[in-house]
Design a protein around this motif. Structure first.
Motif, PDB file in Angstrom:
ATOM      1  N   GLY A   1       6.284  -7.377  -6.180  1.00  0.00           N
ATOM      2  CA  GLY A   1       7.633  -6.832  -6.059  1.00  0.00           C
ATOM      3  C   GLY A   1       7.709  -5.814  -4.946  1.00  0.00           C
ATOM      4  N   ARG A   2       8.419  -4.715  -5.187  1.00  0.00           N
ATOM      5  CA  ARG A   2       8.676  -3.746  -4.147  1.00  0.00           C
ATOM      6  C   ARG A   2       7.559  -2.704  -3.997  1.00  0.00           C
ATOM      7  NH1 ARG A   2      12.247  -0.452  -4.675  1.00  0.00           N
ATOM      8  NH2 ARG A   2      12.450  -0.564  -6.916  1.00  0.00           N
ATOM      9  N   GLY A   3       6.331  -3.185  -3.881  1.00  0.00           N
ATOM     10  CA  GLY A   3       5.218  -2.270  -3.678  1.00  0.00           C
ATOM     11  C   GLY A   3       4.116  -2.958  -2.908  1.00  0.00           C
ATOM     12  N   VAL A   4       3.362  -2.186  -2.102  1.00  0.00           N
ATOM     13  CA  VAL A   4       2.202  -2.748  -1.405  1.00  0.00           C
ATOM     14  C   VAL A   4       1.060  -1.741  -1.477  1.00  0.00           C
ATOM     15  CG1 VAL A   4       3.358  -4.291   0.228  1.00  0.00           C
ATOM     16  CG2 VAL A   4       3.100  -1.875   0.809  1.00  0.00           C
ATOM     17  N   THR A   5      -0.164  -2.258  -1.467  1.00  0.00           N
ATOM     18  CA  THR A   5      -1.324  -1.374  -1.444  1.00  0.00           C
ATOM     19  C   THR A   5      -2.233  -1.762  -0.288  1.00  0.00           C
ATOM     20  OG1 THR A   5      -2.496  -2.832  -2.957  1.00  0.00           O
ATOM     21  CG2 THR A   5      -1.353  -0.964  -3.945  1.00  0.00           C
ATOM     22  N   GLY A   6      -2.987  -0.799   0.185  1.00  0.00           N
ATOM     23  CA  GLY A   6      -3.937  -1.049   1.266  1.00  0.00           C
ATOM     24  C   GLY A   6      -3.285  -0.868   2.628  1.00  0.00           C
ATOM     25  N   LEU A   7      -4.102  -0.440   3.585  1.00  0.00           N
ATOM     26  CA  LEU A   7      -3.585  -0.095   4.906  1.00  0.00           C
ATOM     27  C   LEU A   7      -2.876  -1.263   5.596  1.00  0.00           C
ATOM     28  CD1 LEU A   7      -3.287   1.915   7.242  1.00  0.00           C
ATOM     29  CD2 LEU A   7      -5.569   1.231   8.024  1.00  0.00           C
TER      30      LEU A   7
END
Ligand SMILES: [Zn+2]
Length: 390
Positions: A280-286
């Motif tokens: 959904g409306r989230g991301v992780t990691g560079l």
């Protein structure tokens, strides 16, 4: 320090082809109990002298030397106030800005880079809202703005009781009648205060609210607040408006604000990580955070306190890549290496009003690579929806 001033710093770029260099100097004052030792001035002078040496060693030109001399002068003439300081300078481009800051900068440090080093500032500003502190009793209201530890009174309201109310007891009215009248006057006053808060909010004067009042007044005042003013309320503390000092107001409000920011950051980290898992409306990691930044999706970035990573950036088109590649993936021009990708991320966040949160000791964030972001939207999913709809 205003948002425009911070944006100006974030937009600044030293012209390295002309040997220009952006100098950022942060001074952390000694804690109050050590203030007699003047250790801060000694540390500051050491830091500047070291920078002078290294600038000479790498053959930096005269303009940097002039900036460093000026900072040294400032450090030498510190008159022991307990505030932190920041200087941003580039005399080659005629730039010099000095700011007083809360004494929460970590260490005294000087940075010589192509852009101003804004991390200590970003960590400090965090997601600091434009905060209004309203001090209210049954007759008065005082409105304050709290910006970065700096408390300023903006105005107030006084409700003058009509003569008749004040003299009721002497005109043969019963005590109960006089009391009801005073309560009615107080209600009118609370309504006027609530109305003023609403109009100031609508004008954009403040974004979040803290109220200081007597415990007995709160149940009378709170119901008068407009629903969307109530939504912006961080909390309330107990205080006597007639006798409270500005320092007490600031300390109460700061403590509440800091708890609120920490709690909010923690909630946002969990939210971003959950949303990333459910696509959904989230991301992780560079890598994913950088992609989302480029597509303009990012609303908030959450970073571990000591997060740092190497990356490359394209001086031509501005593309930032988590992979250390020599040519830009977007335009093919040569890239330049960034010792810390945050040096590129922070100015972008400031320019675009993206909230930046730094978190200490957050295990969940640590497991997610110490960088995560909440998105306004997902461009890939928006395209999907349009495709599905058509
Ligand atoms: Zn490029």
């Amino acid at each position: 320090m205003t948002r425009d001033e911070i944006r100006e710093l974030a937009a600044f770029q030293a012209d390295e082809s002309k040997g220009a260099c952006a100098l950022s100097f942060y001074l952390q004052p000694d804690p109050p109990q050590d203030r007699s030792h003047r250790r801060e001035a000694i540390v500051a002078k050491d830091v500047v002298k070291q920078a002078l040496k290294s600038a000479a060693a790498i053959g930096k030109n005269g303009s940097l030397h002039a900036d460093l001399d000026r900072v040294l002068d400032l450090a030498t003439n510190l008159r022991g106030n307990a505030r932190g300081r920041a200087v941003f300078a580039c005399s080659a481009q005629n730039f010099w800005k000095e700011f007083e800051l809360p004494p929460l900068l970590g260490t005294t440090h000087i940075y010589l880079q192509s852009r101003f080093q804004l991390k200590p500032l970003a960590a400090l500003l965090g997601a600091q809202p434009a905060l209004c502190v309203a001090m209210v009793d049954r007759q008065r209201a005082r409105f304050f703005d709290l910006r970065l530890d700096d408390l300023r009174e903006r105005g107030g309201l006084v409700h003058f009781l009509p003569r008749t109310a004040a003299s009721y007891g002497y005109h043969g009215y019963d005590a109960g009648h006089a009391e009801r009248h005073v309560a009615e006057e107080a209600l009118q006053h609370f309504k006027a205060v609530a109305e003023r808060l609403r109009t100031d909010y609508e004008k954009g004067t403040w974004e979040r609210l803290i109220v200081g009042c007597h415990d007995v007044n709160w149940p009378e005042f709170e119901p008068q607040l407009h629903p969307y003013v109530k939504q912006r309320l961080i909390g309330r503390f107990s205080a006597d408006v007639a006798s409270v000092s500005n320092d007490e107001i600031r300390d109460h409000a700061n403590a509440m604000l800091n708890r609120w920011i920490t709690e909010r950051a923690r909630t946002k980290v969990s939210e971003a990580i959950d949303l990333a898992k459910s696509n959904g409306r989230g991301v992780t990691g560079l890598r994913r955070v950088l992609q989302a930044l480029e597509t303009g999706e990012v609303q908030s970035i959450l970073l571990g306190e000591n997060y740092s990573a190497r990356a490359v950036e394209c001086p031509n088109c501005g593309h930032i890549d988590a992979r250390i590649v020599t040519s830009c993936a977007a335009c093919g021009k040569p890239t330049r290496e960034l010792a810390d990708v945050c040096d590129a991320i922070i100015p972008i966040a400031i320019r675009r009003d993206i909230e930046l949160f730094y978190l200490k000791d957050n295990a969940e964030l640590d497991r997610a690579g110490n960088i995560t972001a909440l998105l306004r939207f997902r461009s890939d999913q928006t395209t999907g929806q349009i495709a599905a709809a058509s």
